[in-house]
Design an enzyme around this catalytic site. Structure first.
Site, mmCIF file in Angstrom:
data_model
loop_
_atom_site.group_PDB
_atom_site.id
_atom_site.type_symbol
_atom_site.label_atom_id
_atom_site.label_comp_id
_atom_site.label_asym_id
_atom_site.label_seq_id
_atom_site.Cartn_x
_atom_site.Cartn_y
_atom_site.Cartn_z
ATOM 1 N N ARG A 18 2.306 -41.147 -27.496
ATOM 2 C CA ARG A 18 3.659 -41.662 -27.279
ATOM 3 C C ARG A 18 4.053 -42.542 -28.455
ATOM 4 O O ARG A 18 3.355 -43.514 -28.763
ATOM 5 C CB ARG A 18 3.693 -42.489 -25.991
ATOM 6 C CG ARG A 18 5.008 -43.150 -25.671
ATOM 7 C CD ARG A 18 6.014 -42.135 -25.226
ATOM 8 N NE ARG A 18 7.201 -42.717 -24.634
ATOM 9 C CZ ARG A 18 8.200 -41.992 -24.175
ATOM 10 N NH1 ARG A 18 8.146 -40.670 -24.238
ATOM 11 N NH2 ARG A 18 9.250 -42.561 -23.640
ATOM 12 N N GLY A 48 8.087 -45.206 -17.989
ATOM 13 C CA GLY A 48 8.704 -44.420 -16.907
ATOM 14 C C GLY A 48 7.866 -43.217 -16.524
ATOM 15 O O GLY A 48 7.751 -42.873 -15.341
ATOM 16 N N GLY A 60 -12.250 -41.665 9.976
ATOM 17 C CA GLY A 60 -11.978 -40.483 9.147
ATOM 18 C C GLY A 60 -12.643 -39.251 9.728
ATOM 19 O O GLY A 60 -13.810 -39.293 10.111
ATOM 20 N N ARG A 90 -3.775 -54.699 -23.227
ATOM 21 C CA ARG A 90 -3.621 -54.387 -21.800
ATOM 22 C C ARG A 90 -4.637 -53.355 -21.333
ATOM 23 O O ARG A 90 -5.097 -53.409 -20.191
ATOM 24 C CB ARG A 90 -2.205 -53.845 -21.559
ATOM 25 C CG ARG A 90 -1.131 -54.898 -21.707
ATOM 26 C CD ARG A 90 0.234 -54.272 -21.821
ATOM 27 N NE ARG A 90 0.610 -53.580 -20.597
ATOM 28 C CZ ARG A 90 1.650 -52.745 -20.519
ATOM 29 N NH1 ARG A 90 2.396 -52.490 -21.562
ATOM 30 N NH2 ARG A 90 1.927 -52.170 -19.363
ATOM 31 N N GLU A 133 -15.368 -49.886 4.847
ATOM 32 C CA GLU A 133 -16.765 -50.341 4.673
ATOM 33 C C GLU A 133 -16.803 -51.851 4.460
ATOM 34 O O GLU A 133 -17.730 -52.375 3.845
ATOM 35 C CB GLU A 133 -17.455 -49.624 3.511
ATOM 36 C CG GLU A 133 -17.584 -48.127 3.684
ATOM 37 C CD GLU A 133 -18.724 -47.707 4.590
ATOM 38 O OE1 GLU A 133 -19.646 -48.514 4.819
ATOM 39 O OE2 GLU A 133 -18.673 -46.576 5.107
ATOM 40 N N LEU A 190 -17.159 -46.921 14.009
ATOM 41 C CA LEU A 190 -17.582 -48.304 14.227
ATOM 42 C C LEU A 190 -16.360 -49.153 14.596
ATOM 43 O O LEU A 190 -16.306 -49.766 15.667
ATOM 44 C CB LEU A 190 -18.248 -48.822 12.939
ATOM 45 C CG LEU A 190 -18.658 -50.286 12.886
ATOM 46 C CD1 LEU A 190 -19.701 -50.616 13.937
ATOM 47 C CD2 LEU A 190 -19.224 -50.652 11.506
ATOM 48 N N THR A 191 -15.335 -49.142 13.734
ATOM 49 C CA THR A 191 -14.147 -49.993 13.922
ATOM 50 C C THR A 191 -13.406 -49.670 15.217
ATOM 51 O O THR A 191 -13.306 -48.511 15.613
ATOM 52 C CB THR A 191 -13.185 -49.756 12.735
ATOM 53 O OG1 THR A 191 -13.908 -49.969 11.530
ATOM 54 C CG2 THR A 191 -11.985 -50.679 12.781
HETATM 55 C C1 LIG Z 1 -8.263 -45.490 5.121
HETATM 56 C C2 LIG Z 1 -9.246 -46.150 6.052
HETATM 57 C C3 LIG Z 1 -10.306 -45.401 6.537
HETATM 58 C C4 LIG Z 1 -11.223 -45.983 7.433
HETATM 59 N N1 LIG Z 1 -12.251 -45.210 7.928
HETATM 60 C C5 LIG Z 1 -13.073 -45.723 8.868
HETATM 61 C C6 LIG Z 1 -14.098 -44.916 9.469
HETATM 62 O O1 LIG Z 1 -14.272 -43.734 9.125
HETATM 63 N N2 LIG Z 1 -14.881 -45.470 10.429
HETATM 64 C C7 LIG Z 1 -14.723 -46.767 10.824
HETATM 65 O O2 LIG Z 1 -15.473 -47.201 11.702
HETATM 66 N N3 LIG Z 1 -13.783 -47.574 10.274
HETATM 67 C C8 LIG Z 1 -12.949 -47.078 9.309
HETATM 68 N N4 LIG Z 1 -11.976 -47.876 8.738
HETATM 69 C C9 LIG Z 1 -11.813 -49.248 9.217
HETATM 70 C C10 LIG Z 1 -12.242 -50.294 8.207
HETATM 71 O O3 LIG Z 1 -13.635 -50.322 8.080
HETATM 72 C C11 LIG Z 1 -11.663 -51.651 8.660
HETATM 73 O O4 LIG Z 1 -10.257 -51.541 8.525
HETATM 74 C C12 LIG Z 1 -12.192 -52.794 7.830
HETATM 75 O O5 LIG Z 1 -13.542 -53.053 8.118
HETATM 76 C C13 LIG Z 1 -11.383 -54.093 8.061
HETATM 77 O O6 LIG Z 1 -11.282 -54.392 9.415
HETATM 78 P P1 LIG Z 1 -9.856 -54.670 10.106
HETATM 79 O O7 LIG Z 1 -8.928 -53.565 9.716
HETATM 80 O O8 LIG Z 1 -10.104 -54.865 11.557
HETATM 81 O O9 LIG Z 1 -9.352 -55.992 9.457
HETATM 82 P P2 LIG Z 1 -9.530 -57.469 10.048
HETATM 83 O O10 LIG Z 1 -10.964 -57.742 10.271
HETATM 84 O O11 LIG Z 1 -8.615 -57.636 11.207
HETATM 85 O O12 LIG Z 1 -9.020 -58.322 8.825
HETATM 86 C C14 LIG Z 1 -7.635 -58.627 8.610
HETATM 87 C C15 LIG Z 1 -7.551 -59.673 7.502
HETATM 88 O O13 LIG Z 1 -8.196 -60.859 7.911
HETATM 89 C C16 LIG Z 1 -9.136 -61.292 6.939
HETATM 90 N N5 LIG Z 1 -10.317 -61.870 7.594
HETATM 91 C C17 LIG Z 1 -11.035 -61.361 8.625
HETATM 92 N N6 LIG Z 1 -12.057 -62.159 8.927
HETATM 93 C C18 LIG Z 1 -12.007 -63.208 8.067
HETATM 94 C C19 LIG Z 1 -12.809 -64.374 7.865
HETATM 95 N N7 LIG Z 1 -13.892 -64.605 8.596
HETATM 96 N N8 LIG Z 1 -12.462 -65.209 6.862
HETATM 97 C C20 LIG Z 1 -11.392 -64.971 6.105
HETATM 98 N N9 LIG Z 1 -10.600 -63.894 6.249
HETATM 99 C C21 LIG Z 1 -10.907 -63.016 7.214
HETATM 100 C C22 LIG Z 1 -9.525 -60.037 6.160
HETATM 101 O O14 LIG Z 1 -9.890 -60.364 4.840
HETATM 102 C C23 LIG Z 1 -8.235 -59.221 6.207
HETATM 103 O O15 LIG Z 1 -7.429 -59.550 5.112
HETATM 104 C C24 LIG Z 1 -11.077 -47.325 7.822
HETATM 105 C C25 LIG Z 1 -10.011 -48.078 7.299
HETATM 106 C C26 LIG Z 1 -9.111 -47.510 6.425
HETATM 107 C C27 LIG Z 1 -7.971 -48.343 5.894
#
Ligand SMILES: Cc1cc2nc3c(=O)[nH]c(=O)nc-3n(C[C@H](O)[C@H](O)[C@H](O)COP(=O)(O)OP(=O)(O)OC[C@H]3O[C@@H](n4cnc5c(N)ncnc54)[C@H](O)[C@@H]3O)c2cc1C
Length: 576
Positions: A333, A428, A198, A355, A451, A158-159
């Site tokens: 410990r 540690g 992934g 904690r 997600e 998707l991304t």
């Molecule tokens: C380990 C890993 C595995 C993944 N696996 C998959 C996969 O298998 N398939 C897939 O499709 N994707 C995958 N992803 C992608 C993942 O779903 C996206 O990274 C995620 O949805 C966030 O999108 P972005 O990285 O584009 O962040 P962005 O959308 O660019 O966000 C960047 C920052 O801006 C902030 N932000 C964005 N919009 C707003 C708003 N409207 N208001 C306030 N703050 C905002 C967010 O909170 C974030 O802190 C994976 C990501 C990781 C890290």
């Protein structure tokens, strides 16, 4: 390979070996076996035993000793392990529908072993497989046996490089060509490359690809999922027009090959559109049984929520692991103590309890929440598969979407902070790689992002709640939802109007009437509170046995009630 024996000859709950923890365990005020049976049930315990004993006795799962594996080697080994999990056939095809709880438990077991393995397995079977099953139709069922036999290996794309949260802005296109009855998939430029996916880095042969669907005449119908072959299953070489590769080393989960892909005018048959909510006729007309785009989108929320519900479980598993490590360590410990006497286990210090124990409480609360949300999700999925288009089903979809979004954020952030507290609580030794807290911290971290980024997801839950209030308006219908988690909004003026006044520290100590796990220190969402000095001294030895402390009803720290809680508070908000 036959699944290992789960039968009655397997001892369900063997006693732990007698060691340094024995003294602390012996002081427990409850029977841990009864508690385990109550929380899990015998079926689950037997299933877990079967999985763990298979992994323990298989050399493929032996943790390599000595220096770290290279990322290449780790990813190769991780794929072989994933293949072996399928060979064990822990989840035969018929069981996935018949006993869906087994999926949840298997992912928990695999995650306890290694999250790279759990996510690899999960992405192929559940994210890829169940999206085909739930978003497609009969013409796509041919893929299901191939998924189980590993004839094909899948991922979920998707991304894109330049868009994750803002899915509407995704730019991969799927133009329908009625002359050949094919879709033409295209990435307009590098920023529209699918990214982070992934399993896509090295091993996936197929993907569920999300693209903007265009019909002849140029009308765009929004994002739709397609099944697309990206590699040859025999050679793993890319298919014509597909550029695919690995994105490189990550902060954690490096056994998983996250990848990117670009599509250059790749043609796929019309039938490979997953058509449960919308389809294209051979002539090129768009058809959908849903009256409007909003309703169609609402129906597809169900499959998006499933991933988030699973992440709640993954985060809880991380908390269970970290808490077990830190509490066991703390019970053995010993540091400081009366002159000339044995030193005191650090768990007996109120500060160590302050904690760790709120996170222990949060682990139990979130575990229960995770299980009940899974059951609610199952109900939603049944409705989706039965093509239930009733208003109640649509409301249930919206409510579960809101619950899963908030729940995933709460669980993953609580785990993130809880693991860090556990790391520090072990001093540690918590920083030594072999003790796993660093790996857990890194592997849990992306639960806050994939997600859906947690901050963005919380906005989605807020939007849902605000829209319900807006709909109600003055004199409008009561705020109600199928799972009754939003009914508390009816009394929101009363809730917001209540104030706590604590004239003395003693008032702050009085916890009567406060829901127990609500206000643990260090948990997200806990604000304010009267300044009461933290306890640094060890509790009196006679009164502070670790086992008793765990069972003691009195809070170990001052609890300051937030503005009052209506009895109608939703169960998920109680964990907040
Ligand atoms: C380990 C890993 C595995 C993944 N696996 C998959 C996969 O298998 N398939 C897939 O499709 N994707 C995958 N992803 C992608 C993942 O779903 C996206 O990274 C995620 O949805 C966030 O999108 P972005 O990285 O584009 O962040 P962005 O959308 O660019 O966000 C960047 C920052 O801006 C902030 N932000 C964005 N919009 C707003 C708003 N409207 N208001 C306030 N703050 C905002 C967010 O909170 C974030 O802190 C994976 C990501 C990781 C890290």
């Amino acid at each position: 390979m036959a699944p290992p024996e789960e039968g009655s000859d397997v001892l369900v709950l063997p006693d732990p070996p007698r060691g340094p923890l024995h003294a602390a365990r012996a002081r427990a005020s409850f029977c841990w076996k009864e508690l385990a049976l109550f929380l899990e049930g015998e079926d689950v315990l037997r299933f877990k035993n079967a999985v763990f004993s298979a992994l323990e006795s298989d050399p493929l799962f032996a943790h390599p000793r000595g220096s770290d594996l290279s990322v290449e080697k780790y990813q190769e080994l991780n794929f072989l392990r994933c293949k072996r999990i399928f060979e064990y056939d822990f989840l035969p095809m018929e069981d996935v529908l018949g006993s869906p709880w087994r999926i949840r438990v298997l992912v928990e077991c695999l995650g306890m072993y290694d999250w790279s393995l759990a996510t690899k397995f999960f992405l192929h079977l559940l994210t890829f497989g169940s999206t085909i099953y739930s978003s497609g139709s009969e013409r796509h069922f041919k893929y299901i046996p191939k998924i189980f036999s590993l004839e094909i290996f899948g991922c979920f794309a998707l991304t894109e490089l330049s868009h994750g949260s803002n899915t509407k802005a995704i730019r991969t296109t799927a133009h329908y060509d009625p002359t050949t009855e094919e879709f033409i998939l295209h990435s307009p430029d590098f920023e529209a490359a699918k990214f982070w996916v992934g399993n896509m880095g090295k091993t996936a042969t197929h993907t569920v690809l999300f693209a903007q669907l265009y019909t002849p005449g140029g009308q765009c119908h929004g994002l739709h999922p397609f099944v697309v072959q990206i590699r040859d299953p025999k050679t793993l070489l890319p298919m014509p027009g597909v550029m695919v590769g690995n994105i490189g080393k990550k902060l954690g989960q490096n056994g998983l090959d996250n990848g990117f892909a670009l599509f250059h005018k790749v043609r796929i048959p019309r039938q490979d559109l997953l058509n449960r909510t919308g389809d294209v006729t051979p002539e090129g007309a768009y058809v959908s049984s849903f009256k409007d785009v909003r309703q169609r989108f609402g129906a597809s929320l169900g499959s998006l929520s499933a991933g988030r519900v699973s992440i709640v479980g993954m985060a809880v598993t991380n908390l269970k692991l970290a808490m077990s490590i830190a509490l066991r360590f703390s019970a053995t410990r010993r540091q400081f103590g009366p002159t000339g006497e044995e030193e005191v286990p650090v768990l007996e210090y109120q500060m160590q309890q302050w904690r760790l124990l709120p996170y222990l409480a949060a682990t139990y609360a979130l575990d229960h929440f995770s299980k009940s949300l899974f059951l609610d999700m199952e109900k939603l999925q049944h409705g989706l598969l039965g093509n239930d288009q009733s208003a109640t089903q649509a409301e249930l979809g919206r409510e579960i979407h809101a619950l899963a979004s908030a729940g995933k954020s709460l669980a993953s952030w609580t785990a993130q902070r809880g693991i860090q507290e556990c790391r520090e609580a072990c001093g540690g030794h918590g920083y030594l790689a072999v003790n796993r807290l660093g790996e857990l911290r890194n592997d849990n971290d992306p639960n806050c992002t994939y997600e859906g980024d947690n901050n963005v997801l919380l906005q989605q839950t807020s939007n849902y709640l605000l829209s319900l209030l807006e709909r109600r308006g003055p004199g409008g219908p009561r705020v109600e939802s199928p799972l009754k988690t939003v009914d508390f909004l009816e009394s929101y003026p009363d809730i917001l109007g209540r104030r706590f006044t604590g004239p003395s520290p003693e008032d702050c100590w009085d916890s009567s009437g406060v829901p127990l796990p609500l206000l643990g220190p260090g948990l997200p969402g806990v604000h304010g509170g009267a300044e009461v000095p933290r306890a640094h001294a060890p509790a009196p030895r006679a009164a502070s046995a670790a086992g008793r402390a765990l069972a003691d009803e009195r809070p170990l720290h001052p609890v300051v009630p937030e503005p009052a809680h209506s009895p109608a508070l939703p169960r998920w908000l109680l964990f907040w």
